[in-house]
Structures are given as structure tokens and as C-alpha cells.
Design a protein around this motif. Structure first.
Motif, PDB file in Angstrom:
ATOM      1  N   ALA A 131       0.828  -1.204   0.000  1.00 21.07           N
ATOM      2  CA  ALA A 131       0.000   0.000   0.000  1.00 21.07           C
ATOM      3  C   ALA A 131       0.863   1.255   0.000  1.00 21.07           C
ATOM      4  O   ALA A 131       0.564   2.230  -0.708  1.00 21.07           O
ATOM      5  CB  ALA A 131      -0.920  -0.003   1.219  1.00 21.07           C
ATOM      6  N   ALA A 146      -5.109   0.674  -2.184  1.00 22.91           N
ATOM      7  CA  ALA A 146      -4.067   0.932  -1.197  1.00 22.91           C
ATOM      8  C   ALA A 146      -4.681   1.159   0.186  1.00 22.91           C
ATOM      9  O   ALA A 146      -4.189   0.625   1.194  1.00 22.91           O
ATOM     10  CB  ALA A 146      -3.239   2.140  -1.616  1.00 22.91           C
ATOM     11  N   MET A 149      -5.975  -2.100   1.631  1.00 20.91           N
ATOM     12  CA  MET A 149      -4.869  -2.925   2.124  1.00 20.91           C
ATOM     13  C   MET A 149      -4.431  -2.480   3.508  1.00 20.91           C
ATOM     14  O   MET A 149      -4.178  -3.308   4.392  1.00 20.91           O
ATOM     15  CB  MET A 149      -3.697  -2.862   1.140  1.00 20.91           C
ATOM     16  N   LEU A 150      -4.353  -1.175   3.713  1.00 18.16           N
ATOM     17  CA  LEU A 150      -3.980  -0.654   5.029  1.00 18.16           C
ATOM     18  C   LEU A 150      -5.034  -0.994   6.072  1.00 18.16           C
ATOM     19  O   LEU A 150      -4.703  -1.337   7.223  1.00 18.16           O
ATOM     20  CB  LEU A 150      -3.782   0.859   4.960  1.00 18.16           C
TER      21      LEU A 150
END
Length: 220
Positions: A131, A146, A149-150
Motif C-alpha cells: 500500500a 491501497a 490494504m492498510l
């Protein structure tokens, strides 16, 4: 289009079972601290919580492969189907490991527990790096992917912290029928009170991920 619909359905089901299972386990955990419930019934409630909790644990493991498959089919990612398939196979192997640990409880070899823990930490690191590379422009990655994903990395991290917080739970339950029942009662309540905000934190991250997935901003 059929593959996109299928992967969308699977990814949505992962969210539904994760959040729904967490809510079920959260509600059932209330019976663990009710003083008018016998120790035997609380032990049964604890078993139900553990079994229901396997729904969100399963969903967590399936989040990445279903999400990557959906992103690949939509053209949001260009990893190729071979890497996506390999990640899916690895995820299924991890899922088998998670269920073995659940079924065998304390009887599972320490090596398997360590392997499961290592996978989770490696996944957190991998998601953050991936990310981060996307957010800094080092690689081509849509903003919403991104961010998701975090958020997934955050969910996994909170899950690990919950495990640490819940370590006194087993001894406290076993002590409810012993001479130190009052101390066990206090330990049980304190343990669950410390864990509940972390569980709610996962809910916030999950709902945020769902919103971002619907919003799908591709750039800043």
C-alpha cells in the motif's frame, strides 16, 4: 462479466460473515460475565463464542484472495491470474491451518501456532509495504486498493492485540468454580472490557473498507 459477478459475490460474503460473525461472538460474550449464569453455562458460552468466531477468522483469511481476484477481473490490478491463483492456494492452505488450530485447541503443536502467527505478521508487513508503494507512486495501484490494504492490515493487527488481551480468559473461566471465584469473576470482566473496544475498532475498519470499496477513488 460472470467472473466479475462471482468474485464480487464472494468478496461481499466475506464482509457479511466477518462482520456478522463478530457481532454474534460479541453478543454471546455478554453471558460470560453475568453473575446469575452458572460456571458450566459460561464455559458453554465460551465454546459458542470460539466456534462463532471462526466465521470472521475464516473471512479474514479469504479477504485478500477474493479481493485480488475481483481487482484482477475488474482491471484494477494487472498481477496476472497465475500470481492471483497462487495467493488463493496459499490462502486456502492458511485457512486449513487456522481450522486445525481451532479444532485441536491447546493440543495443536506449538510450531503450527508459531507458523500462523508468522503468517499474520508477514501479511501485515506485506500489505503495508504494498500500500505504501502505491500511495507514494512507486507502483501503479488505485488509491482505494491501497487504503483497503492498510485497513486489512489494521484488522489483522487488532486481531493479534485481541489475542494478547484475551490470554487471561481461559484461566479466569476455569477459576469460576474454584475457591477464588470472585477474583476470577473480576479478571473475566476486566479481560472482556479491555477486548471489546478493540473488537469495535475492527468493525470501524471493516465498514470503512466497505465504504471505500463502493466509493473506489482511483486517484487522490
Amino acid at each position: 462479466m460472470l467472473d466479475q459477478s462471482l468474485f464480487t459475490l464472494l468478496h461481499v460474503l466475506v464482509f457479511v460473515y466477518w462482520l456478522g460473525g463478530d457481532l454474534g461472538a460479541f453478543y454471546t460474550s455478554r453471558f460470560l460475565t453475568q453473575p446469575d449464569v452458572s460456571a458450566d453455562r459460561r464455559m458453554m458460552a465460551a465454546k459458542i463464542v470460539g466456534d462463532v468466531d471462526m466465521a470472521p477468522r475464516t473471512a479474514l483469511i479469504l479477504t485478500l484472495p477474493t479481493g485480488l481476484a475481483l481487482a484482477q477481473s475488474k482491471g484494477w490490478l494487472d498481477l496476472g491470474w497465475i500470481p492471483v491463483s497462487l495467493i488463493a492456494i496459499a490462502s486456502l492452505a492458511w485457512l486449513v491451518l487456522a481450522w486445525v488450530l481451532h479444532v485441536r485447541h491447546g493440543g495443536a503443536p506449538q510450531a503450527l501456532k508459531t507458523l500462523d502467527l508468522a503468517i499474520r505478521w508477514l501479511l501485515i508487513a506485506g500489505l503495508v509495504v504494498w500500500a505504501g508503494a502505491g500511495l507514494t507512486g512507486s507502483i501503479s495501484l488505485p488509491l482505494f486498493l491501497a487504503l483497503k490494504m492498510l485497513l486489512l492490515a489494521g484488522c489483522i493487527a487488532l486481531g493479534l492485540f485481541i489475542r494478547i488481551v484475551l490470554r487471561p480468559l481461559g484461566p479466569a473461566l476455569m477459576g469460576l468454580s474454584g475457591p477464588e471465584a470472585s477474583a476470577a469473576e473480576a479478571s473475566l470482566a476486566n479481560t472482556l472490557n479491555r477486548a471489546r473496544p478493540l473488537v469495535m475498532g475492527i468493525w470501524v475498519l471493516l465498514v470503512s473498507a466497505a465504504f471505500i470499496g463502493l466509493w473506489t477513488p482511483t486517484t487522490f
